[in-house]
Design an enzyme around this catalytic site. Sequence first.
Site, PDB file in Angstrom:
ATOM      1  N   PRO A   9       0.884  -1.161   0.010  1.00 14.69           N
ATOM      2  CA  PRO A   9      -0.153  -0.121  -0.068  1.00 14.69           C
ATOM      3  C   PRO A   9       0.697   1.291  -0.056  1.00 14.69           C
ATOM      4  O   PRO A   9       1.800   1.601   0.707  1.00 14.69           O
ATOM      5  CB  PRO A   9      -0.688  -0.058   1.420  1.00 14.69           C
ATOM      6  CG  PRO A   9      -0.066  -1.240   2.042  1.00 14.69           C
ATOM      7  CD  PRO A   9       0.507  -2.198   0.981  1.00 14.69           C
ATOM      8  N   ASN A  10       0.343   2.269  -0.716  1.00 17.73           N
ATOM      9  CA  ASN A  10       0.846   3.543  -1.027  1.00 17.73           C
ATOM     10  C   ASN A  10       2.235   3.612  -1.638  1.00 17.73           C
ATOM     11  O   ASN A  10       2.859   4.686  -1.846  1.00 17.73           O
ATOM     12  CB  ASN A  10       1.018   4.151   0.500  1.00 17.73           C
ATOM     13  CG  ASN A  10      -0.239   4.479   1.082  1.00 17.73           C
ATOM     14  OD1 ASN A  10      -1.367   4.887   0.398  1.00 17.73           O
ATOM     15  ND2 ASN A  10      -0.331   4.107   2.373  1.00 17.73           N
ATOM     16  N   ARG A  17       5.637  12.006  -3.222  1.00 15.27           N
ATOM     17  CA  ARG A  17       5.496  12.618  -1.953  1.00 15.27           C
ATOM     18  C   ARG A  17       6.745  11.906  -0.913  1.00 15.27           C
ATOM     19  O   ARG A  17       7.320  11.158  -1.320  1.00 15.27           O
ATOM     20  CB  ARG A  17       4.265  12.164  -1.226  1.00 15.27           C
ATOM     21  CG  ARG A  17       2.983  12.472  -2.162  1.00 15.27           C
ATOM     22  CD  ARG A  17       1.882  13.238  -1.415  1.00 15.27           C
ATOM     23  NE  ARG A  17       0.630  13.400  -2.306  1.00 15.27           N
ATOM     24  CZ  ARG A  17      -0.200  12.491  -2.151  1.00 15.27           C
ATOM     25  NH1 ARG A  17      -0.617  11.723  -1.311  1.00 15.27           N
ATOM     26  NH2 ARG A  17      -1.264  12.452  -3.005  1.00 15.27           N
ATOM     27  N   TYR A  22      11.768   8.549   1.423  1.00 15.40           N
ATOM     28  CA  TYR A  22      11.578   7.360   0.352  1.00 15.40           C
ATOM     29  C   TYR A  22      12.183   7.596  -0.858  1.00 15.40           C
ATOM     30  O   TYR A  22      12.220   6.810  -1.761  1.00 15.40           O
ATOM     31  CB  TYR A  22      10.140   6.948   0.166  1.00 15.40           C
ATOM     32  CG  TYR A  22       9.349   6.525   1.339  1.00 15.40           C
ATOM     33  CD1 TYR A  22       9.741   5.313   2.063  1.00 15.40           C
ATOM     34  CD2 TYR A  22       8.287   7.328   1.822  1.00 15.40           C
ATOM     35  CE1 TYR A  22       9.154   5.044   3.174  1.00 15.40           C
ATOM     36  CE2 TYR A  22       7.547   6.826   2.937  1.00 15.40           C
ATOM     37  CZ  TYR A  22       8.245   5.711   3.679  1.00 15.40           C
ATOM     38  OH  TYR A  22       7.438   5.117   4.785  1.00 15.40           O
ATOM     39  N   ASN A  73       7.878  -5.869  -1.043  1.00 22.66           N
ATOM     40  CA  ASN A  73       7.956  -4.642   0.092  1.00 22.66           C
ATOM     41  C   ASN A  73       6.389  -4.520   0.516  1.00 22.66           C
ATOM     42  O   ASN A  73       5.497  -4.149  -0.315  1.00 22.66           O
ATOM     43  CB  ASN A  73       8.042  -3.322  -0.675  1.00 22.66           C
ATOM     44  CG  ASN A  73       8.297  -2.251   0.298  1.00 22.66           C
ATOM     45  OD1 ASN A  73       7.814  -2.347   1.733  1.00 22.66           O
ATOM     46  ND2 ASN A  73       9.026  -1.247   0.284  1.00 22.66           N
ATOM     47  N   ALA A  76       3.092  -0.939   5.014  1.00 16.83           N
ATOM     48  CA  ALA A  76       2.491  -0.823   6.158  1.00 16.83           C
ATOM     49  C   ALA A  76       1.894  -2.427   6.603  1.00 16.83           C
ATOM     50  O   ALA A  76       2.253  -2.611   7.698  1.00 16.83           O
ATOM     51  CB  ALA A  76       1.627   0.206   6.256  1.00 16.83           C
ATOM     52  N   GLU A  97      12.172  -9.901   1.669  1.00 17.93           N
ATOM     53  CA  GLU A  97      11.568  -8.580   1.810  1.00 17.93           C
ATOM     54  C   GLU A  97      12.238  -7.541   1.926  1.00 17.93           C
ATOM     55  O   GLU A  97      13.686  -7.432   2.292  1.00 17.93           O
ATOM     56  CB  GLU A  97      11.128  -8.806   3.448  1.00 17.93           C
ATOM     57  CG  GLU A  97      10.395  -7.530   4.034  1.00 17.93           C
ATOM     58  CD  GLU A  97       9.482  -7.974   5.438  1.00 17.93           C
ATOM     59  OE1 GLU A  97       9.043  -8.958   5.558  1.00 17.93           O
ATOM     60  OE2 GLU A  97       9.853  -7.132   6.516  1.00 17.93           O
ATOM     61  N   HIS A  99      12.589  -3.145   2.547  1.00 17.20           N
ATOM     62  CA  HIS A  99      12.204  -1.631   3.064  1.00 17.20           C
ATOM     63  C   HIS A  99      13.055  -0.720   2.237  1.00 17.20           C
ATOM     64  O   HIS A  99      14.419  -0.960   2.803  1.00 17.20           O
ATOM     65  CB  HIS A  99      12.101  -1.971   4.624  1.00 17.20           C
ATOM     66  CG  HIS A  99      11.027  -2.786   5.049  1.00 17.20           C
ATOM     67  ND1 HIS A  99       9.736  -2.597   4.712  1.00 17.20           N
ATOM     68  CD2 HIS A  99      10.978  -4.135   5.509  1.00 17.20           C
ATOM     69  CE1 HIS A  99       9.009  -3.518   4.964  1.00 17.20           C
ATOM     70  NE2 HIS A  99       9.905  -4.531   5.574  1.00 17.20           N
ATOM     71  N   ARG A 106      13.074   3.942  12.817  1.00 17.37           N
ATOM     72  CA  ARG A 106      11.997   4.602  12.910  1.00 17.37           C
ATOM     73  C   ARG A 106      10.920   4.445  14.225  1.00 17.37           C
ATOM     74  O   ARG A 106      11.466   3.992  15.163  1.00 17.37           O
ATOM     75  CB  ARG A 106      11.142   4.606  11.343  1.00 17.37           C
ATOM     76  CG  ARG A 106      12.011   4.859  10.321  1.00 17.37           C
ATOM     77  CD  ARG A 106      11.361   4.826   8.940  1.00 17.37           C
ATOM     78  NE  ARG A 106      10.211   5.709   8.928  1.00 17.37           N
ATOM     79  CZ  ARG A 106       9.425   5.562   7.984  1.00 17.37           C
ATOM     80  NH1 ARG A 106       9.620   4.863   7.006  1.00 17.37           N
ATOM     81  NH2 ARG A 106       8.316   6.437   7.944  1.00 17.37           N
TER      82      ARG A 106
HETATM   83  O1  CA2 Z   1      10.590   1.620   4.019  1.00 19.11           O
HETATM   84  C1  CA2 Z   1       9.935   1.104   3.629  1.00 19.11           C
HETATM   85  O2  CA2 Z   1       9.674   0.608   2.408  1.00 19.11           O
HETATM   86  C2  CA2 Z   1       8.347   0.792   4.024  1.00 19.11           C
HETATM   87  O3  CA2 Z   1       7.801  -0.590   3.709  1.00 19.11           O
HETATM   88  C3  CA2 Z   1       7.508   1.747   3.469  1.00 19.11           C
HETATM   89  C4  CA2 Z   1       6.114   1.848   4.030  1.00 19.11           C
HETATM   90  C5  CA2 Z   1       5.983   1.966   5.451  1.00 19.11           C
HETATM   91  O4  CA2 Z   1       4.895   1.720   6.152  1.00 19.11           O
HETATM   92  C6  CA2 Z   1       6.887   0.778   6.247  1.00 19.11           C
HETATM   93  O5  CA2 Z   1       7.008   0.910   7.322  1.00 19.11           O
HETATM   94  C7  CA2 Z   1       8.347   0.954   5.566  1.00 19.11           C
HETATM   95  C8  CA2 Z   1       5.318   3.148   3.464  1.00 19.11           C
HETATM   96  C9  CA2 Z   1       5.150   3.033   2.053  1.00 19.11           C
HETATM   97  C10 CA2 Z   1       4.538   4.496   1.656  1.00 19.11           C
HETATM   98  O6  CA2 Z   1       5.036   5.124   0.591  1.00 19.11           O
HETATM   99  C11 CA2 Z   1       4.965   6.342   0.574  1.00 19.11           C
HETATM  100  C12 CA2 Z   1       5.820   6.763  -0.636  1.00 19.11           C
HETATM  101  C13 CA2 Z   1       5.723   8.217  -0.769  1.00 19.11           C
HETATM  102  C14 CA2 Z   1       4.898   8.821  -0.026  1.00 19.11           C
HETATM  103  C15 CA2 Z   1       4.159   8.395   0.897  1.00 19.11           C
HETATM  104  C16 CA2 Z   1       4.103   7.077   1.245  1.00 19.11           C
END
Ligand code: CA2
Length: 147
Positions: A9-10, A17, A22, A73, A76, A97, A99, A106
Amino acid sequence: MRILVLNGPNLQLLGKRQPAVYGHQTLASINDGLEAIAGELQISIDFRQSNHEGELVDWIGEAANEFDGIVINPAAYTHTSAALHDALAGAALPAIEVHISNVHAREEFRHRSFTASACTGQICGLGTNGYEWALRALHRHLSESET
Ligand code: CA2
């Protein structure tokens, strides 16, 4: 060798963003980079992203018949999803996996992964390059288990 690259997700927002967390690469540009490496390694990749837990579960469940390994990946869902853990364990495919961020540096809720124990290994904190390392690690792992 057929590899499934799954993003949760996301992650469709990558590069659009929160670049401080990221990075600047979009998911499409990450996938283009992996496609180039796939040519070098002579493997094929199917790229999928979903914001829906059940869709990810379905894809992992079907993967055993179609793929040799998974780069995932779970975003969340990493920190919440027994369903993804069970799907990965049930598929019994080598999985790495990834990240992008260092989840251990974090918030506390990101320190626990439901999914990592059902994976072969985990790469985190190396930015979007982590996808490349995961793909190369999976390729090496699968090549070594063939011999
Ligand atoms: O660090 C990672 O790759 C995460 O899997 C990214 C997830 C986060 O919930 C994990 O704890 C760590 C979040 C992905 C959301 O990606 C976005 C990218 C750009 C803007 C907003 C969100």
